[in-house]
Each structure stands twice: as C-alpha cells, then as structure tokens.
Design a protein around this motif. Sequence first.
Motif, PDB file in Angstrom:
ATOM      1  N   GLY A  52       0.851  -1.447   0.269  1.00 15.03           N
ATOM      2  CA  GLY A  52      -0.173  -0.037   0.071  1.00 15.03           C
ATOM      3  C   GLY A  52       0.695   1.398  -0.325  1.00 15.03           C
ATOM      4  N   PRO A  53       0.628   2.456   0.814  1.00 15.46           N
ATOM      5  CA  PRO A  53       1.770   3.869   1.450  1.00 15.46           C
ATOM      6  C   PRO A  53       2.949   2.578   1.696  1.00 15.46           C
ATOM      7  CG  PRO A  53      -0.094   3.222   2.772  1.00 15.46           C
ATOM      8  CD  PRO A  53      -0.531   2.343   2.014  1.00 15.46           C
ATOM      9  N   ILE A  54       3.419   1.972   1.925  1.00 16.33           N
ATOM     10  CA  ILE A  54       4.418   1.583   2.578  1.00 16.33           C
ATOM     11  C   ILE A  54       5.344   1.325   1.686  1.00 16.33           C
ATOM     12  CG2 ILE A  54       4.952   0.734   4.269  1.00 16.33           C
ATOM     13  CD1 ILE A  54       2.163   0.491   5.953  1.00 16.33           C
ATOM     14  N   ALA A  55       6.684   2.285   1.865  1.00 14.78           N
ATOM     15  CA  ALA A  55       8.037   1.078   0.848  1.00 14.78           C
ATOM     16  C   ALA A  55       9.184   1.175   1.879  1.00 14.78           C
ATOM     17  CB  ALA A  55       7.775   2.810   0.331  1.00 14.78           C
ATOM     18  N   ILE A  56       9.320  -0.126   1.555  1.00 10.87           N
ATOM     19  CA  ILE A  56      10.426  -0.860   2.416  1.00 10.87           C
ATOM     20  C   ILE A  56      11.833  -0.049   1.524  1.00 10.87           C
ATOM     21  CG2 ILE A  56      12.005  -2.397   3.584  1.00 10.87           C
ATOM     22  CD1 ILE A  56       9.077  -2.113   4.492  1.00 10.87           C
ATOM     23  N   ALA A  57      13.241   0.572   2.651  1.00  8.17           N
ATOM     24  CA  ALA A  57      13.848   1.171   1.842  1.00  8.17           C
ATOM     25  C   ALA A  57      15.410   0.724   2.605  1.00  8.17           C
ATOM     26  CB  ALA A  57      13.513   2.412   1.289  1.00  8.17           C
ATOM     27  N   ASN A  58      15.712  -0.272   2.870  1.00  7.65           N
ATOM     28  CA  ASN A  58      17.148   0.214   3.858  1.00  7.65           C
ATOM     29  C   ASN A  58      18.524  -1.271   3.006  1.00  7.65           C
ATOM     30  OD1 ASN A  58      16.152  -3.262   4.231  1.00  7.65           O
ATOM     31  ND2 ASN A  58      15.102  -2.767   5.921  1.00  7.65           N
ATOM     32  N   SER A  59      19.207  -1.515   3.897  1.00  8.99           N
ATOM     33  CA  SER A  59      20.137  -2.116   3.753  1.00  8.99           C
ATOM     34  C   SER A  59      19.755  -2.973   3.250  1.00  8.99           C
ATOM     35  CB  SER A  59      21.511  -1.541   4.418  1.00  8.99           C
ATOM     36  OG  SER A  59      21.739  -2.462   5.448  1.00  8.99           O
ATOM     37  N   ASP A  60      18.778  -3.678   3.704  1.00  9.44           N
ATOM     38  CA  ASP A  60      18.345  -5.583   3.703  1.00  9.44           C
ATOM     39  C   ASP A  60      17.418  -5.638   2.134  1.00  9.44           C
ATOM     40  OD1 ASP A  60      19.253  -6.543   6.745  1.00  9.44           O
ATOM     41  OD2 ASP A  60      17.021  -4.999   7.577  1.00  9.44           O
ATOM     42  N   ALA A  61      16.840  -4.382   2.238  1.00 10.30           N
ATOM     43  CA  ALA A  61      16.487  -3.974   0.855  1.00 10.30           C
ATOM     44  C   ALA A  61      17.000  -4.819  -0.682  1.00 10.30           C
ATOM     45  CB  ALA A  61      15.025  -3.545   0.285  1.00 10.30           C
ATOM     46  N   ALA A  69      24.096   0.922  -0.788  1.00  9.47           N
ATOM     47  CA  ALA A  69      22.684   0.054  -0.916  1.00  9.47           C
ATOM     48  C   ALA A  69      21.648   0.579   0.066  1.00  9.47           C
ATOM     49  CB  ALA A  69      23.507  -1.825  -0.432  1.00  9.47           C
ATOM     50  N   ALA A  70      22.060   0.970   0.777  1.00 12.10           N
ATOM     51  CA  ALA A  70      20.459   1.211   1.664  1.00 12.10           C
ATOM     52  C   ALA A  70      20.064   2.952   1.168  1.00 12.10           C
ATOM     53  CB  ALA A  70      20.721   1.883   2.770  1.00 12.10           C
ATOM     54  N   ILE A  71      20.744   3.621   0.395  1.00 10.37           N
ATOM     55  CA  ILE A  71      20.448   5.192  -0.307  1.00 10.37           C
ATOM     56  C   ILE A  71      19.919   4.859  -1.495  1.00 10.37           C
ATOM     57  CG2 ILE A  71      21.840   6.496  -1.528  1.00 10.37           C
ATOM     58  CD1 ILE A  71      23.639   7.148   1.448  1.00 10.37           C
ATOM     59  N   ARG A  76      14.778   3.771  -5.171  1.00 13.22           N
ATOM     60  CA  ARG A  76      13.013   3.292  -5.874  1.00 13.22           C
ATOM     61  C   ARG A  76      12.664   3.131  -4.675  1.00 13.22           C
ATOM     62  NH1 ARG A  76      11.264  -0.263  -3.157  1.00 13.22           N
ATOM     63  NH2 ARG A  76      13.065  -0.886  -1.987  1.00 13.22           N
ATOM     64  N   ALA A  77      12.277   3.227  -3.468  1.00 10.66           N
ATOM     65  CA  ALA A  77      11.099   3.425  -2.457  1.00 10.66           C
ATOM     66  C   ALA A  77      10.605   4.295  -2.932  1.00 10.66           C
ATOM     67  CB  ALA A  77      11.040   3.352  -1.020  1.00 10.66           C
ATOM     68  N   VAL A  78      11.418   5.513  -2.718  1.00  4.53           N
ATOM     69  CA  VAL A  78      10.541   7.268  -3.472  1.00  4.53           C
ATOM     70  C   VAL A  78       9.995   6.893  -4.367  1.00  4.53           C
ATOM     71  CG1 VAL A  78      10.754   9.623  -3.250  1.00  4.53           C
ATOM     72  CG2 VAL A  78      11.647   8.503  -1.795  1.00  4.53           C
ATOM     73  N   GLU A  80       8.910   4.555  -6.279  1.00  6.13           N
ATOM     74  CA  GLU A  80       7.321   3.260  -6.127  1.00  6.13           C
ATOM     75  C   GLU A  80       6.331   4.269  -5.814  1.00  6.13           C
ATOM     76  OE1 GLU A  80       8.446   0.035  -3.799  1.00  6.13           O
ATOM     77  OE2 GLU A  80       9.813  -0.430  -5.210  1.00  6.13           O
ATOM     78  N   LEU A  81       6.610   4.940  -4.797  1.00  7.12           N
ATOM     79  CA  LEU A  81       5.490   5.556  -4.005  1.00  7.12           C
ATOM     80  C   LEU A  81       4.919   6.771  -5.313  1.00  7.12           C
ATOM     81  CD1 LEU A  81       6.806   6.328  -0.410  1.00  7.12           C
ATOM     82  CD2 LEU A  81       4.448   4.406  -1.429  1.00  7.12           C
ATOM     83  N   LEU A  82       6.014   7.479  -5.582  1.00  8.99           N
ATOM     84  CA  LEU A  82       5.364   8.553  -6.409  1.00  8.99           C
ATOM     85  C   LEU A  82       4.832   8.305  -7.727  1.00  8.99           C
ATOM     86  CD1 LEU A  82       8.775  11.153  -6.387  1.00  8.99           C
ATOM     87  CD2 LEU A  82       6.978  11.634  -5.431  1.00  8.99           C
ATOM     88  N   ALA A  83       4.918   7.109  -8.450  1.00  9.53           N
ATOM     89  CA  ALA A  83       4.621   6.588  -9.406  1.00  9.53           C
ATOM     90  C   ALA A  83       2.953   5.934  -9.539  1.00  9.53           C
ATOM     91  CB  ALA A  83       5.533   5.323 -10.096  1.00  9.53           C
ATOM     92  N   GLY A  84       2.901   6.200  -8.091  1.00 12.13           N
ATOM     93  CA  GLY A  84       1.350   5.873  -7.100  1.00 12.13           C
ATOM     94  C   GLY A  84       1.381   4.019  -7.176  1.00 12.13           C
TER      95      GLY A  84
END
Length: 84
Positions: A52-61, A69-71, A76-78, A80-84
Amino acid sequence: MLGPGGFDPARDITAITVNRWPHGYAYEYNPLFDPDWPEGEAPHKIGSARFGPIAIANSDAAAAAYTDAAIDQAHRAVEELLAG
C-alpha cells in the motif's frame, strides 16, 4: 497532547522514517551456500515489496550491508511511491 496546538495526525504526518543503519546488518547472499532464487523470489525482494502506502528502503532490501545500498533502496522506494 499536541491536539490542542492544532496537530492533526491525518493531515500533518506525511511519512515515518526509521533509521537503523548503525544497528543492523544486512545479509549478503553467498553463491556457494544460498540457492539461486528465481527472479523476484529472493527473500530481500519479497521483504522490500511495497505494501500500500508503505515502501521499504534499507540495506536489507538490497541484500548488501553498505550505506550506498541503503541510499539506492531509498531512491527506489521513493520512485515507487511517486509512480503511484
């Protein structure tokens, strides 16, 4: 406690960020011992899927224990969120 000052969580909270860089360690796959995961089925891919509106962004991802890698995952997560 902040309500009397005009704080409205639905209006005023856009995002919540949890910083765990100094506390965690991302597992990097070892080709000698880890399976060759089918496209999109590696644990880090499943764990970083948008919910949903939650995007995971960390070095684990990224399955890489590095700040860059985290950056990259944050970018990537931002996206994804901007793309809708």
